[in-house]
Design a protein around this motif. Structure first.
Motif, PDB file in Angstrom:
ATOM      1  N   LEU A 130       2.255   1.896  -3.382  1.00 53.40           N
ATOM      2  CA  LEU A 130       1.208   2.394  -4.277  1.00 53.40           C
ATOM      3  C   LEU A 130       0.942   3.882  -4.057  1.00 53.40           C
ATOM      4  O   LEU A 130       0.923   4.668  -5.012  1.00 53.40           O
ATOM      5  CB  LEU A 130      -0.075   1.570  -4.052  1.00 53.40           C
ATOM      6  CG  LEU A 130      -1.305   2.011  -4.836  1.00 53.40           C
ATOM      7  CD1 LEU A 130      -1.081   1.876  -6.338  1.00 53.40           C
ATOM      8  CD2 LEU A 130      -2.523   1.186  -4.404  1.00 53.40           C
ATOM      9  N   LEU A 154     -14.086   9.354  -7.193  1.00 48.22           N
ATOM     10  CA  LEU A 154     -14.034   8.287  -8.181  1.00 48.22           C
ATOM     11  C   LEU A 154     -15.138   8.516  -9.214  1.00 48.22           C
ATOM     12  O   LEU A 154     -16.289   8.728  -8.857  1.00 48.22           O
ATOM     13  CB  LEU A 154     -14.244   6.948  -7.469  1.00 48.22           C
ATOM     14  CG  LEU A 154     -13.834   5.670  -8.179  1.00 48.22           C
ATOM     15  CD1 LEU A 154     -12.346   5.681  -8.495  1.00 48.22           C
ATOM     16  CD2 LEU A 154     -14.177   4.473  -7.328  1.00 48.22           C
ATOM     17  N   SER A 204      -7.821   7.586  -0.233  1.00 43.66           N
ATOM     18  CA  SER A 204      -8.388   6.394   0.408  1.00 43.66           C
ATOM     19  C   SER A 204      -7.397   5.713   1.342  1.00 43.66           C
ATOM     20  O   SER A 204      -7.791   5.101   2.324  1.00 43.66           O
ATOM     21  CB  SER A 204      -8.808   5.362  -0.642  1.00 43.66           C
ATOM     22  OG  SER A 204      -9.733   5.903  -1.531  1.00 43.66           O
ATOM     23  N   LEU A 205      -6.116   5.788   1.006  1.00 42.58           N
ATOM     24  CA  LEU A 205      -5.138   4.944   1.692  1.00 42.58           C
ATOM     25  C   LEU A 205      -4.183   5.710   2.611  1.00 42.58           C
ATOM     26  O   LEU A 205      -3.329   5.105   3.239  1.00 42.58           O
ATOM     27  CB  LEU A 205      -4.320   4.154   0.654  1.00 42.58           C
ATOM     28  CG  LEU A 205      -5.127   3.167  -0.208  1.00 42.58           C
ATOM     29  CD1 LEU A 205      -4.288   2.658  -1.372  1.00 42.58           C
ATOM     30  CD2 LEU A 205      -5.617   1.998   0.638  1.00 42.58           C
ATOM     31  N   PHE A 208      -7.730   7.995 -11.128  1.00 48.44           N
ATOM     32  CA  PHE A 208      -7.741   7.106  -9.964  1.00 48.44           C
ATOM     33  C   PHE A 208      -6.712   7.520  -8.914  1.00 48.44           C
ATOM     34  O   PHE A 208      -6.786   7.108  -7.765  1.00 48.44           O
ATOM     35  CB  PHE A 208      -7.415   5.667 -10.377  1.00 48.44           C
ATOM     36  CG  PHE A 208      -8.234   5.123 -11.502  1.00 48.44           C
ATOM     37  CD1 PHE A 208      -9.596   4.906 -11.347  1.00 48.44           C
ATOM     38  CD2 PHE A 208      -7.649   4.808 -12.717  1.00 48.44           C
ATOM     39  CE1 PHE A 208     -10.353   4.389 -12.393  1.00 48.44           C
ATOM     40  CE2 PHE A 208      -8.393   4.291 -13.761  1.00 48.44           C
ATOM     41  CZ  PHE A 208      -9.751   4.085 -13.600  1.00 48.44           C
ATOM     42  N   GLY A 209      -5.729   8.306  -9.343  1.00 51.30           N
ATOM     43  CA  GLY A 209      -4.567   8.590  -8.495  1.00 51.30           C
ATOM     44  C   GLY A 209      -4.909   9.245  -7.166  1.00 51.30           C
ATOM     45  O   GLY A 209      -4.562   8.714  -6.105  1.00 51.30           O
ATOM     46  N   PHE A 261      -7.805   9.586  -5.823  1.00 50.13           N
ATOM     47  CA  PHE A 261      -8.750   8.742  -5.087  1.00 50.13           C
ATOM     48  C   PHE A 261      -7.983   7.722  -4.249  1.00 50.13           C
ATOM     49  O   PHE A 261      -8.273   7.520  -3.063  1.00 50.13           O
ATOM     50  CB  PHE A 261      -9.701   8.039  -6.064  1.00 50.13           C
ATOM     51  CG  PHE A 261     -10.528   6.984  -5.401  1.00 50.13           C
ATOM     52  CD1 PHE A 261     -11.640   7.325  -4.650  1.00 50.13           C
ATOM     53  CD2 PHE A 261     -10.172   5.643  -5.488  1.00 50.13           C
ATOM     54  CE1 PHE A 261     -12.387   6.355  -4.003  1.00 50.13           C
ATOM     55  CE2 PHE A 261     -10.909   4.670  -4.848  1.00 50.13           C
ATOM     56  CZ  PHE A 261     -12.020   5.025  -4.099  1.00 50.13           C
ATOM     57  N   LEU A 262      -6.983   7.077  -4.843  1.00 44.90           N
ATOM     58  CA  LEU A 262      -6.197   6.071  -4.115  1.00 44.90           C
ATOM     59  C   LEU A 262      -5.400   6.713  -2.978  1.00 44.90           C
ATOM     60  O   LEU A 262      -5.359   6.182  -1.868  1.00 44.90           O
ATOM     61  CB  LEU A 262      -5.256   5.328  -5.075  1.00 44.90           C
ATOM     62  CG  LEU A 262      -5.952   4.369  -6.050  1.00 44.90           C
ATOM     63  CD1 LEU A 262      -4.965   3.867  -7.106  1.00 44.90           C
ATOM     64  CD2 LEU A 262      -6.578   3.181  -5.311  1.00 44.90           C
ATOM     65  N   GLU A 272       1.678   6.988  -6.680  1.00 50.14           N
ATOM     66  CA  GLU A 272       0.654   7.913  -7.171  1.00 50.14           C
ATOM     67  C   GLU A 272       1.078   9.364  -6.938  1.00 50.14           C
ATOM     68  O   GLU A 272       0.930  10.214  -7.815  1.00 50.14           O
ATOM     69  CB  GLU A 272      -0.686   7.655  -6.483  1.00 50.14           C
ATOM     70  CG  GLU A 272      -1.281   6.264  -6.729  1.00 50.14           C
ATOM     71  CD  GLU A 272      -1.480   5.945  -8.201  1.00 50.14           C
ATOM     72  OE1 GLU A 272      -1.600   6.876  -9.020  1.00 50.14           O
ATOM     73  OE2 GLU A 272      -1.491   4.741  -8.548  1.00 50.14           O
ATOM     74  N   THR A 303       0.830  -1.201   0.000  1.00 51.33           N
ATOM     75  CA  THR A 303       0.000   0.000   0.000  1.00 51.33           C
ATOM     76  C   THR A 303       0.867   1.256   0.000  1.00 51.33           C
ATOM     77  O   THR A 303       0.590   2.217  -0.709  1.00 51.33           O
ATOM     78  CB  THR A 303      -0.916   0.011   1.242  1.00 51.33           C
ATOM     79  OG1 THR A 303      -1.687  -1.191   1.227  1.00 51.33           O
ATOM     80  CG2 THR A 303      -1.850   1.204   1.241  1.00 51.33           C
TER      81      THR A 303
END
Lengths: 155, 111
Positions: free
Chosen positions: A53, A106, A127-128, A120-121, A123-124, A57, A50
């Motif tokens: 990732l 999203l 989210s994380l 998506f970048g 958003f990820l 991003e 994670t």
């Protein structure tokens, strides 16, 4: 894949620092260098994946948008503490539009319609990560966030 | 960007023989997939069991490949590793693709 990219283990134990050119290949090699260190290899596998990732991003956004018109370097500082991994990223590219972070909603997914190929970048990242913060200081963009690398993903 | 294609009946199975599909390789991945699938008809299964890392650019490339196949042909995926699976799940793209837990028979020993 050999990575000659030097990761600085200073100034304090549990801290990594790396400066890379703002291009996609350097981002890939930089991530491989950081996540190849003993410090990050000590993280649980899920938290590690994670973290890679979210950092990817954030760094790819800088390459694509902040350095859209000129080139420059990206400075990454990671500090591992009992609560997780604190990430600080600095660049000298263009500021964020309107001086603030994108919302990162999203796009609706309609399997029969025109599917989104991007967006998506953020958003990820949103989210994380936790404690997400962006500041413009002089000619520099400063992005920081915290990653919970100990626990599994709540979603 | 190494992609190994194998025909199994009317199905084309493509194995991504690399550990990441990221921003630095997304365009190349998209172009290679187009070349490989251009002259075939029928199902296409992309096996991602060797891919440990896929970022949003990689995800966008996989979506673009599916769209390029057109409405008649579906892109199916197999062998998603945990971090890759997380990207598909969080972005809800797992609802768009038919995802198999494992690669079709024979593929795992190929190449």
């Amino acid at each position: 894949m050999g990575c000659a990219m030097p990761v600085d283990l200073s100034p304090a134990e549990g801290t990594l620092r790396l400066t890379i050119p703002g291009d996609p290949v350097a981002v890939r090699e930089g991530l491989q260098a950081l996540f190849g260190t003993l410090l990050l290899r000590s993280l649980p596998e899920e938290g590690r994946g994670t973290a890679e990732l979210v950092l990817a991003e954030a760094l790819n956004n800088i390459v694509e948008h902040a350095y859209a018109r000129h080139s420059g370097e990206i400075e990454v500082t990671l500090a591992l503490d009992p609560q997780g991994l604190v990430c600080r990223i600095a660049d000298t590219g263009l500021p964020m539009p309107e001086g603030k972070l994108p919302g990162g909603e999203l796009a609706p997914i309609d399997p029969t319609g025109d599917l989104p190929e991007g967006g998506f970048g953020w958003f990820l990242i949103r989210s994380l990560s936790q404690d997400l913060d962006y500041r413009r200081e002089g000619m520099r963009n400063l992005l920081s966030f915290r990653l919970d690398t100990k626990q599994s993903d709540p979603r | 960007m190494e992609l190994l294609a194998e025909r199994q009946g009317d199905m084309l199975v493509v194995r991504a023989a690399q550990d990441r599909i990221d921003a630095a390789g997304a365009i190349q991945f998209k172009d290679r997939m187009r070349e490989i699938t251009r002259d075939s008809t029928g199902r296409v299964v992309l096996d991602l069991s060797q891919v440990q890392f896929l970022d949003s650019s990689g995800l966008g490339a996989v979506v673009a490949v599916m769209k390029a196949l057109g409405p008649e042909r579906r892109l199916e995926l197999s062998g998603l590793t945990p971090t890759v699976q997380k990207v598909f799940r969080l972005t809800r793209m797992d609802s768009v693709f038919l995802i198999h837990a494992e690669a079709p028979d024979g593929l795992r020993d190929a190449g």
